[in-house]
Design an enzyme around this catalytic site. Structure first.
Site, PDB file in Angstrom:
ATOM      1  CE  LYS A 227     -10.539  -7.819   1.763  1.00 25.53           C
ATOM      2  NZ  LYS A 227      -9.592  -6.851   1.372  1.00 25.53           N
TER       3      LYS A 227
ATOM      4  CG  HIS B 107      -1.918  -1.039   1.366  1.00 31.40           C
ATOM      5  ND1 HIS B 107      -2.080  -1.780   2.698  1.00 31.40           N
ATOM      6  CD2 HIS B 107      -2.713  -1.373   0.501  1.00 31.40           C
ATOM      7  CE1 HIS B 107      -3.136  -2.536   2.318  1.00 31.40           C
ATOM      8  NE2 HIS B 107      -3.435  -2.456   1.035  1.00 31.40           N
TER       9      HIS B 107
ATOM     10  CB  SER C 109      -4.317  -6.818   4.730  1.00 33.03           C
ATOM     11  OG  SER C 109      -3.759  -5.300   4.145  1.00 33.03           O
TER      12      SER C 109
ATOM     13  NE  ARG D  48      -2.896  -7.673  -4.296  1.00 30.57           N
ATOM     14  CZ  ARG D  48      -3.554  -8.139  -3.474  1.00 30.57           C
ATOM     15  NH1 ARG D  48      -3.040  -8.326  -2.073  1.00 30.57           N
ATOM     16  NH2 ARG D  48      -4.825  -8.394  -3.393  1.00 30.57           N
TER      17      ARG D  48
HETATM   18  O1  PNS Z   1      -9.179  -3.009   0.491  1.00 34.35           O
HETATM   19  P1  PNS Z   1     -10.108  -3.708  -0.087  1.00 34.35           P
HETATM   20  O2  PNS Z   1     -10.958  -4.477   0.957  1.00 34.35           O
HETATM   21  O3  PNS Z   1     -10.167  -4.484  -1.260  1.00 34.35           O
HETATM   22  O4  PNS Z   1     -11.032  -2.328  -0.310  1.00 34.35           O
HETATM   23  C1  PNS Z   1     -12.451  -2.367  -0.862  1.00 34.35           C
HETATM   24  C2  PNS Z   1     -13.517  -1.252  -0.588  1.00 34.35           C
HETATM   25  C3  PNS Z   1     -13.306  -0.886   0.889  1.00 34.35           C
HETATM   26  C4  PNS Z   1     -12.757  -0.117  -1.677  1.00 34.35           C
HETATM   27  C5  PNS Z   1     -14.736  -1.342  -1.218  1.00 34.35           C
HETATM   28  O5  PNS Z   1     -15.548  -2.624  -0.585  1.00 34.35           O
HETATM   29  C6  PNS Z   1     -15.684  -0.100  -1.104  1.00 34.35           C
HETATM   30  O6  PNS Z   1     -15.534   0.932  -1.884  1.00 34.35           O
HETATM   31  N1  PNS Z   1     -16.484  -0.295   0.029  1.00 34.35           N
HETATM   32  C7  PNS Z   1     -17.548   0.955   0.135  1.00 34.35           C
HETATM   33  C8  PNS Z   1     -18.853   0.609  -0.517  1.00 34.35           C
HETATM   34  C9  PNS Z   1     -18.824   0.658  -1.996  1.00 34.35           C
HETATM   35  O7  PNS Z   1     -18.582   1.805  -2.510  1.00 34.35           O
HETATM   36  N2  PNS Z   1     -18.459  -0.419  -2.998  1.00 34.35           N
HETATM   37  C10 PNS Z   1     -18.326  -0.432  -4.062  1.00 34.35           C
HETATM   38  C11 PNS Z   1     -19.423  -0.306  -5.003  1.00 34.35           C
HETATM   39  S1  PNS Z   1     -20.849  -1.187  -4.924  1.00 34.35           S
END
Ligand code: PNS
Length: 163
Positions: free
Chosen positions: A42, A18, A129, A91
């Site tokens: 998660k 990150h 992570s 990745r």
């Molecule tokens: O590090 P991650 O877990 O891959 O991040 C995912 C994250 C937090 C960016 C994603 O789940 C997110 O954007 N959550 C907020 C809700 C949202 O807008 N979801 C995407 C469109 S449905």
């Protein structure tokens, strides 16, 4: 016009992968907002406050990077913060489908915000992570994959004090 990008994620916890993305993106945008958002798929190990603390400890050298946390839809948060882009690290090929789906959904929800991908540095291509937490849980050495404060906090969480 100031070009702001939101770098969203769970950051549970922040990894060197990150930080590599943050460092490179800080040179591309006027401002980067690292935003901790909820990924409903998660279960997190660290509280949002702990994740903010670990991120803040590692972005001090960048004057144009800030850390925040938010609830709700990412695109709504991006609009609220006047961001023109969502930044994601990519990745291996295994990331592609999920990232593609998320980028298209976010584009459907708000066409004015572009998703920008940076390829993760080769050193960090197989780290995440989740895999780092798993290694730490069973006593694996994760010191060169996360910053020192994160390593310390992970060991504490996993009850694996090194001394
Ligand atoms: O590090 P991650 O877990 O891959 O991040 C995912 C994250 C937090 C960016 C994603 O789940 C997110 O954007 N959550 C907020 C809700 C949202 O807008 N979801 C995407 C469109 S449905």
């Amino acid at each position: 016009m100031e070009r702001t990008a939101i770098y969203p994620g769970s950051f549970d916890p922040v990894t060197n992968g990150h930080l590599d993305i943050i460092q490179r993106a800080a040179g591309l945008f006027d401002k980067i907002i690292v935003a901790i958002l909820c990924n409903p798929t998660k279960k997190s190990l660290f509280s949002v406050e702990e994740r903010v603390e670990m991120l803040e400890d590692n972005i001090k050298e960048f004057s144009n990077v800030e850390v925040d946390s938010a609830r709700g839809l990412l695109v709504d948060y991006a609009k609220k913060r006047n961001a023109c882009a969502i930044l994601r690290g990519m990745r291996a090929v295994s990331d592609f489908e999920y990232e593609f789906q998320m980028a298209l959904m976010n584009r459907k929800l708000n066409r004015e915000i572009q998703t920008v991908f940076l390829m993760t540095g080769l050193r960090w291509i197989f780290t995440s992570s989740s895999i780092i937490k798993e290694a730490a849980r069973f006593g694996g050495d994760i010191d060169d994959m996360v910053p020192p404060l994160v390593s310390e906090k992970l060991k504490k969480k996993m009850n694996l004090h090194s001394s």
